[in-house]
Design a protein around this motif. Structure first.
Motif, mmCIF file in Angstrom:
data_model
loop_
_atom_site.group_PDB
_atom_site.id
_atom_site.type_symbol
_atom_site.label_atom_id
_atom_site.label_comp_id
_atom_site.label_asym_id
_atom_site.label_seq_id
_atom_site.Cartn_x
_atom_site.Cartn_y
_atom_site.Cartn_z
ATOM 1 N N THR A 128 0.855 -1.181 0.000
ATOM 2 C CA THR A 128 0.000 0.000 0.000
ATOM 3 C C THR A 128 0.891 1.230 0.000
ATOM 4 O OG1 THR A 128 -1.867 1.078 1.117
ATOM 5 C CG2 THR A 128 -0.146 0.153 2.519
ATOM 6 N N ASP B 179 -1.177 6.825 2.123
ATOM 7 C CA ASP B 179 -2.573 7.254 2.148
ATOM 8 C C ASP B 179 -3.515 6.100 2.479
ATOM 9 O OD1 ASP B 179 -2.064 9.928 1.562
ATOM 10 O OD2 ASP B 179 -2.019 9.547 -0.594
ATOM 11 N N GLY B 180 -3.120 4.877 2.101
ATOM 12 C CA GLY B 180 -4.000 3.738 2.342
ATOM 13 C C GLY B 180 -3.608 2.887 3.534
ATOM 14 N N ALA C 177 -3.573 3.356 6.975
ATOM 15 C CA ALA C 177 -4.486 3.258 8.124
ATOM 16 C C ALA C 177 -5.694 2.389 7.790
ATOM 17 C CB ALA C 177 -4.926 4.652 8.569
ATOM 18 N N GLU C 178 -6.247 2.585 6.592
ATOM 19 C CA GLU C 178 -7.410 1.782 6.188
ATOM 20 C C GLU C 178 -7.040 0.306 6.096
ATOM 21 O OE1 GLU C 178 -10.541 1.388 2.419
ATOM 22 O OE2 GLU C 178 -9.125 3.063 2.526
ATOM 23 N N LEU C 179 -5.854 0.011 5.550
ATOM 24 C CA LEU C 179 -5.423 -1.385 5.429
ATOM 25 C C LEU C 179 -5.223 -2.014 6.800
ATOM 26 C CD1 LEU C 179 -4.423 -3.857 3.867
ATOM 27 C CD2 LEU C 179 -2.157 -2.785 3.763
ATOM 28 N N ALA D 129 -6.565 -1.184 9.642
ATOM 29 C CA ALA D 129 -7.874 -1.364 10.277
ATOM 30 C C ALA D 129 -8.577 -2.594 9.716
ATOM 31 C CB ALA D 129 -8.722 -0.115 10.084
ATOM 32 N N ARG D 130 -8.467 -2.791 8.403
ATOM 33 C CA ARG D 130 -9.114 -3.953 7.777
ATOM 34 C C ARG D 130 -8.468 -5.260 8.223
ATOM 35 N NH1 ARG D 130 -7.995 -6.797 3.247
ATOM 36 N NH2 ARG D 130 -6.551 -5.249 2.376
ATOM 37 N N GLU E 281 -5.429 4.927 12.944
ATOM 38 C CA GLU E 281 -6.607 5.785 12.902
ATOM 39 C C GLU E 281 -7.767 5.017 12.270
ATOM 40 O OE1 GLU E 281 -7.735 9.796 10.504
ATOM 41 O OE2 GLU E 281 -5.831 9.788 11.605
ATOM 42 N N GLY E 282 -8.872 4.929 12.983
ATOM 43 C CA GLY E 282 -10.039 4.221 12.476
ATOM 44 C C GLY E 282 -10.091 2.755 12.850
#
Length: 221
Positions: free
Chosen positions: A63, A66-67, A69-71, A73-74, A96-97
């Motif tokens: 990743t 930018d991606g 934190a989302e990764l 979290a997933r 974050e998240g």
């Protein structure tokens, strides 16, 4: 001459020199061996790292910042993690998240305390492409050695290409031997006398490696 004799002769030669037959610790060490095996571009070196990590049964993700934190979290959600150990210097934006309860890396934490935690997320000091090895040195984004040995699930974030080198000799040049170095080649595994593989005996059963590209500026990294 047997192999045993060859080895013992090498040991004897290594011990020659210095006062009273003690090893000469100031003697020059032969460094004529290859520093890396073959010429590779940066992209090829990173690809080799990913290939060898996967060969050791680590799960590799790619990743950008930018991606990230989302990764993360997933990955924690897919694992069903309810709690995650967080080193003191882990960039705040990385999680974050993410939903799991943060567990701080405390000196007072026992093995039993850490065994109750589902996951751990860390950075790393350096990653070795030729061996598929991650090296942690106890820096603030990695925390104490035990937080990466007791929880059953470890997510390690590697900054690409800054933290990736081709070979072990190149890695050693970057590392401080006085620090607590942990060398990780895949999830913990061992085999019994019948070669039945058992994972998670001496460390995490599951190792996920995130290769992240991009500038750390403005991303809490």
């Amino acid at each position: 001459m047997s192999s045993r004799d060859v080895i013992l002769n090498r040991v004897r030669r290594a011990l020659v020199g210095g006062p009273d037959g003690a090893p000469d610790l100031d003697a020059a060490v032969d460094r004529s061996y290859l520093v890396e095996h073959g010429a590779r571009s940066v992209e090829e070196t990173v690809d080799l790292l990913a290939e060898n990590l996967a060969d050791y049964r680590a799960i590799v993700h790619r990743t950008d910042l930018d991606g990230l934190a989302e990764l993360l979290a997933r990955l924690l959600a897919e694992r069903g993690a309810r709690s995650v150990v967080v080193p003191p210097g882990l960039p705040s934006g990385w999680l974050e998240g993410a939903d799991p309860v943060r567990v701080h890396d405390l000196e007072a934490s026992t093995a039993q305390d850490l065994d109750a935690v589902d996951s751990v997320v860390t950075g790393c000091a350096v990653a070795v492409a030729e061996t598929g090895t991650l090296v942690l040195d106890g820096s603030p984004d990695q925390g104490r050695r035990r937080i990466t040995l007791v929880p059953d699930h470890h997510i390690c974030v590697v900054r690409v290409p800054d933290q990736v080198v081709s070979s072990v000799p190149q890695a050693l040049r970057r590392l401080d031997p006085a620090r607590p170095l942990t060398w990780i080649s895949g999830p913990s595994a061992t085999s019994d006398i019948e070669l039945d593989r058992v994972e998670g005996v001496h460390g995490p059963r599951t190792l996920e490696v995130v290769l992240v590209t991009g500038s750390p500026e403005g991303h809490g990294c």
